[in-house]
Enzyme design. Structure first.
Site, PDB file in Angstrom:
ATOM      1  CG  HIS A  83      -0.274   0.044   2.552  1.00 19.97           C
ATOM      2  ND1 HIS A  83       0.075   1.226   3.159  1.00 19.97           N
ATOM      3  CD2 HIS A  83       0.097  -0.947   3.404  1.00 19.97           C
ATOM      4  CE1 HIS A  83       0.632   0.968   4.337  1.00 19.97           C
ATOM      5  NE2 HIS A  83       0.660  -0.340   4.510  1.00 19.97           N
TER       6      HIS A  83
ATOM      7  CB  CYS B  66       1.174  -3.940   5.413  1.00 15.46           C
ATOM      8  SG  CYS B  66      -0.314  -4.904   5.749  1.00 15.46           S
TER       9      CYS B  66
END
Length: 537
Positions: free
Chosen positions: A429, A448
């Site tokens: 992301h 992440c």
């Protein structure tokens, strides 16, 4: 302690087979002898379900220990493959070639030959699987290695081997990737360096800067020359040529390319040939764990390199810096493979429960209006006003609310996320925290993968399905609304961890063992019998 390799071992073993063949049972053996052989095979194979299944299907006939040409060729191929195990960084002692040879040579009776037959198959299966999918089981080494190794059915190795050219069968087992071939080449280079004394004395300084001179600068110059980062020079000062060599070294080791030999650079420069060889051997083992079709187009995230790449037909078509999980117990990014299915433009951040209860709940207990950019929702999906909640009545186990952050430029996920749904809740992301990408060491996330150039990453992914991917992306972005964009063709994602990796052109790259995983793998390989070789070439 590295040992100088004994060259020609495989050839010696194959020649020794000729000595052993005379003790084999002749093709004219009687019924009693055949029965004794088969009974011994059945008895010995019973300890291994897969071997037992193979021999039962084969009517307990031998494939190794006869005097016929096929058996001789299979024996020769197996012993030759064992002799080449060191070339692949595999634990040769695990296959005990001397012990196996002794069993074959001492097999005077059909019964003894039956036991030797099964021992050959047992050794063969161990070697074949190790060559193809690795000598270790990743999950037993580190809980963060979630890699699903593409194991083949063990019995299939035997079934296919008897139908194949024996030497050809062994040749196709190791990974056929360019990466594996280049790692083997680097392994040979380092083994030769080890035999010739390595890179010479370490540099006796913690920091050296341009303009300095003296014995430590000379030691730095000599070491960089030995490493082939600069041409021969008699200069005793930290001049422009030395600074340029330091920058090239830094580039090959993922360091800030300022040309100053600071603490991190000096640590890397003083790292031994042995340590680099260990990294290569671990990388080869890791490559075997990933020995399957990765996809003509795939995404490759290397956690130690803090990077994400899009690879098309083995060529890197896009690369960007990345931030990975922090080196803490509950934050380290796991290693696994999955398939990217879609991207979300203007995403909502659904705060993971672990973060909600460990970080935000304590904040809201102290101040109910803390983290005001976040919204709370009850079990029915209805937004709840903070004024109606007594946060002090809850703890990590009974907190009943979901926490979300609506789409915005301040959103923790930035303006786009890339989804390959997985049970670890890991994805790629954007991020509003852009300054972290300027650091050489980038382990700061909760697990992440944050991308430095997420828009460009999206354009490249969309280039296969949109005539103007940039315009398409920004049309969705400008709405401000959360929008899911499906990828017409799913893209495999491989999150890997390599402290040594290669390039199609240029130097082998080395990185720090940020989570300590490679050190644990090397320890396990060493215990299994893998050793460093010094080879005089």
């Amino acid at each position: 302690m590295a040992q100088v390799a004994v060259t020609g071992l495989g050839r010696w073993l194959v020649l020794a087979l000729a000595v052993m063949i005379g003790s084999m049972i002749t093709p004219r053996a009687g019924t009693a002898q055949v029965t004794a052989f088969k009974q011994a095979v059945a008895e010995a194979a019973a300890k291994d379900r897969d071997i037992a299944a193979f021999y039962k299907a084969n009517n307990y006939e031998g494939i190794w220990t006869g005097n016929i040409g096929k058996d001789r060729r299979r024996r020769a191929a197996l012993f030759d493959a064992i002799a080449s195990a060191d070339d692949h960084g595999l634990p040769t002692r695990r296959y005990d070639p001397e012990g196996l040879m002794a069993k074959l040579k001492s097999a005077r009776t059909p019964r003894e030959r039956g036991f030797a037959e099964v021992e050959m198959s047992r050794t063969f299966l161990q070697l074949a699987r190790d060559m193809q999918t690795g000598a270790l089981i990743p999950s037993r080494i580190d809980s963060g290695i979630k890699r699903q190794v593409p194991y083949r059915e063990r019995v299939s190795y035997l079934t296919n081997f008897v139908k194949s050219n024996p030497r050809g069968f062994f040749r196709v087992l190791p990974p056929k990737t360019n990466e594996y071939a280049r790692l083997m080449k680097e392994k040979i280079r380092l083994e030769r360096l080890l035999a010739s004394g390595g890179w010479g004395p370490k540099v006796p300084a913690k920091t050296l800067k341009p303009g300095q001179s003296g014995n430590a600068v000379v030691a730095l110059r000599n070491r960089l020359m030995a490493m082939d980062f600069m041409r021969r020079s008699a200069s005793q000062s930290y001049d422009q040529s030395l600074q340029a060599a330091v920058q090239q070294f830094q580039l090959a080791h993922g360091l800030a390319t300022d040309g100053v030999a600071g603490p991190a650079t000096m640590t890397a420069i003083n790292t031994s040939v042995q340590a680099r060889l260990q990294s290569v051997l671990v990388a080869m083992e890791r490559e075997r764990w990933l020995n399957s079709n990765r996809g003509k187009r795939h995404v490759l995230v290397n956690l130690t390199d803090f990077s994400a790449r899009i690879v098309d037909n083995d060529r890197v078509s896009f690369t960007t810096r990345a931030v990975v999980g922090k080196n803490q117990n509950d934050r380290r990014s796991p290693e696994f493979s999955d398939v990217m299915e879609f991207m979300v433009i203007n995403p909502t951040w659904h705060v993971p429960r672990s973060i909600a209860v460990k970080e935000y709940l304590p904040m809201m207990k102290r101040n109910r209006n803390a983290a005001g950019h976040l919204r709370l929702y009850n079990s029915r999906g209805q937004q709840v006003s903070r004024s109606s909640i007594n946060f002090n009545a809850y703890n990590a186990s009974n907190f009943p609310y979901a926490i979300k952050q609506p789409p915005s430029r301040r959103n923790a996920l930035g303006l786009v996320k890339f989804m390959f749904p997985n049970k670890y809740n890991i994805y790629l992301h954007d991020t509003p925290a852009k300054s972290l990408f300027e650091r050489a060491k980038r382990d700061y996330s909760h697990g992440c993968i944050r991308l430095h150039k997420p828009f460009e990453f999206a354009y490249e992914l969309l280039s296969k399905q949109e005539s103007d991917p940039k315009a398409f992306f920004h049309a969705k972005l400008s709405t401000g609304r959360e929008t899911v964009v499906q990828l017409e063709k799913e893209v495999p994602v491989h999150i890997i961890y390599r402290t040594a990796f290669t390039q199609a052109k240029g130097r082998t790259q080395y990185r720090d063992d940020v989570y300590g995983r490679d050190a644990r793998i090397w320890n396990a390989l060493s215990k299994a019998g893998v050793s460093l070789r010094a080879v005089r070439g």
